[in-house]
Design a protein around this motif. Structure first.
Motif, mmCIF file in Angstrom:
data_model
loop_
_atom_site.group_PDB
_atom_site.id
_atom_site.type_symbol
_atom_site.label_atom_id
_atom_site.label_comp_id
_atom_site.label_asym_id
_atom_site.label_seq_id
_atom_site.Cartn_x
_atom_site.Cartn_y
_atom_site.Cartn_z
ATOM 1 N N UNK A 221 0.826 -1.214 0.000
ATOM 2 C CA UNK A 221 0.000 0.000 0.000
ATOM 3 C C UNK A 221 0.860 1.265 0.000
ATOM 4 N N UNK A 222 1.920 1.270 0.834
ATOM 5 C CA UNK A 222 2.770 2.462 0.941
ATOM 6 C C UNK A 222 3.810 2.571 -0.163
ATOM 7 N N UNK A 223 4.078 1.466 -0.841
ATOM 8 C CA UNK A 223 5.153 1.467 -1.835
ATOM 9 C C UNK A 223 4.680 0.861 -3.146
ATOM 10 N N UNK A 224 3.906 1.624 -3.917
ATOM 11 C CA UNK A 224 3.435 1.136 -5.209
ATOM 12 C C UNK A 224 4.550 1.221 -6.259
ATOM 13 N N UNK A 225 5.387 2.260 -6.139
ATOM 14 C CA UNK A 225 6.429 2.510 -7.142
ATOM 15 C C UNK A 225 7.430 1.372 -7.283
ATOM 16 N N UNK A 226 7.575 0.604 -6.201
ATOM 17 C CA UNK A 226 8.576 -0.473 -6.193
ATOM 18 C C UNK A 226 8.256 -1.558 -7.225
ATOM 19 N N UNK A 227 6.999 -1.611 -7.687
ATOM 20 C CA UNK A 227 6.577 -2.660 -8.624
ATOM 21 C C UNK A 227 7.401 -2.663 -9.915
ATOM 22 N N UNK A 228 7.870 -1.487 -10.339
ATOM 23 C CA UNK A 228 8.645 -1.433 -11.597
ATOM 24 C C UNK A 228 10.132 -1.711 -11.364
ATOM 25 N N UNK A 229 10.500 -1.966 -10.127
ATOM 26 C CA UNK A 229 11.920 -2.054 -9.780
ATOM 27 C C UNK A 229 12.458 -3.479 -9.930
ATOM 28 N N UNK A 230 13.565 -3.630 -10.661
ATOM 29 C CA UNK A 230 14.170 -4.943 -10.892
ATOM 30 C C UNK A 230 15.673 -4.898 -10.615
ATOM 31 N N UNK A 231 16.173 -5.905 -9.941
ATOM 32 C CA UNK A 231 17.616 -6.045 -9.709
ATOM 33 C C UNK A 231 18.078 -7.358 -10.343
ATOM 34 N N UNK A 232 18.790 -7.296 -11.499
ATOM 35 C CA UNK A 232 19.300 -8.541 -12.087
ATOM 36 C C UNK A 232 20.384 -9.139 -11.177
ATOM 37 N N UNK A 233 20.265 -10.426 -10.868
ATOM 38 C CA UNK A 233 21.207 -11.039 -9.922
ATOM 39 C C UNK A 233 22.604 -11.231 -10.515
ATOM 40 N N UNK A 234 22.682 -11.347 -11.833
ATOM 41 C CA UNK A 234 23.989 -11.617 -12.453
ATOM 42 C C UNK A 234 24.853 -10.360 -12.601
ATOM 43 N N UNK B 223 26.536 -5.992 -7.551
ATOM 44 C CA UNK B 223 25.946 -4.965 -6.692
ATOM 45 C C UNK B 223 25.630 -5.548 -5.332
ATOM 46 N N UNK B 224 25.553 -4.659 -4.343
ATOM 47 C CA UNK B 224 25.409 -5.092 -2.952
ATOM 48 C C UNK B 224 24.118 -5.869 -2.686
ATOM 49 N N UNK B 225 23.006 -5.449 -3.291
ATOM 50 C CA UNK B 225 21.722 -6.111 -3.041
ATOM 51 C C UNK B 225 21.723 -7.520 -3.644
ATOM 52 N N UNK B 226 22.169 -7.616 -4.901
ATOM 53 C CA UNK B 226 22.243 -8.926 -5.571
ATOM 54 C C UNK B 226 23.170 -9.861 -4.792
ATOM 55 N N UNK B 227 24.313 -9.313 -4.346
ATOM 56 C CA UNK B 227 25.297 -10.114 -3.605
ATOM 57 C C UNK B 227 24.706 -10.628 -2.299
ATOM 58 N N UNK B 228 23.966 -9.778 -1.628
ATOM 59 C CA UNK B 228 23.334 -10.155 -0.367
ATOM 60 C C UNK B 228 22.376 -11.333 -0.570
ATOM 61 N N UNK B 229 21.606 -11.286 -1.659
ATOM 62 C CA UNK B 229 20.658 -12.372 -1.959
ATOM 63 C C UNK B 229 21.393 -13.653 -2.338
ATOM 64 N N UNK B 230 22.418 -13.516 -3.189
ATOM 65 C CA UNK B 230 23.157 -14.695 -3.661
ATOM 66 C C UNK B 230 23.933 -15.370 -2.534
ATOM 67 N N UNK B 231 24.552 -14.554 -1.667
ATOM 68 C CA UNK B 231 25.347 -15.110 -0.560
ATOM 69 C C UNK B 231 24.493 -15.463 0.661
ATOM 70 N N UNK B 232 23.189 -15.067 0.623
ATOM 71 C CA UNK B 232 22.297 -15.230 1.778
ATOM 72 C C UNK B 232 22.897 -14.592 3.023
#
Length: 202
Positions: free
Chosen positions: A79-92, A95-104
């Motif tokens: 509800x508070x964050x509709x804009x995030x829907x268009x946001x994509x982070x390719x894992x390959x 970047x810090x966010x992708x790395x955090x997800x890949x390394x858990x």
């Protein structure tokens, strides 16, 4: 006569740590119950971001979920964050966010003069903060996505101290998310089955 002012007893740091751990365990189990009561994925995501903001003093929080192919993280709108829907982070792409997800592994990202990746810059702008915590949502061997909480730079050390509490929160969130996703998959299969039977009957 007793002195009017008695100094407080000295605080035992071990005792303090222990009582904090116990309090965190209680909070995490309460959070787990809150998550379990949610109906459907969107109300669960809402409860996750709201709880994270309250428990960890995040100014703002968003969830990015792994897409079906597992190649990217996609913004999950609330509800508070509709804009995030268009946001994509390719894992390959790194970047810090992708790395955090890949390394858990948790990431603590801040603007400290070094250039940040495009995804990180965009997230900071979206959250309206100068730093953020990236918490992987890990269920079993799978990372379902990340919860990103925006904080002021001075709050980061406090967040790092609460890493275990954050991880426990992430585990509860991921477990509830996994259940919601499998229920959605089950409902979809049932619907397909009913549609198939209807087609055969007509």
């Amino acid at each position: 006569a007793l002195p009017a002012f008695a100094p407080p007893p000295p605080v035992d740091p071990v005792q303090q740590r222990l009582s904090e751990e116990v309090r965190n365990l209680v909070l995490v189990s309460e959070v787990g119950q809150t998550f379990a009561r949610q109906q459907g994925e969107s109300s669960l995501l809402e409860a996750m971001t709201r709880s994270a903001r309250i428990l960890f003093d995040f100014e703002n929080a968003v969830v990015l979920l792994e897409n079906p192919t597992g190649q990217a993280l996609i913004g999950a709108p609330t509800v508070n964050q509709q804009r995030i829907a268009e946001f994509t982070v390719p894992l390959a792409k790194g970047g810090a966010v992708a790395q955090s997800a890949l390394d858990r592994r948790m990431g603590f990202i801040r603007r400290d003069g070094r250039p940040l990746g495009l995804a990180e810059e965009q997230l900071l702008r979206m959250l309206g903060t100068e730093s953020f915590v990236c918490l992987p949502l890990v269920a079993g061997a799978r990372c379902l996505g990340v919860l990103v909480g925006g904080v002021a730079a001075w709050q980061l050390p406090a967040c790092q101290k609460r890493e275990r509490f954050l991880q426990a929160f992430g585990a509860q969130a991921a477990g509830a998310l996994e259940t919601a996703m499998s229920e959605r998959g089950h409902a979809r299969r049932q619907l397909a089955h009913v549609a198939e039977e209807y087609r055969e009957a007509s």
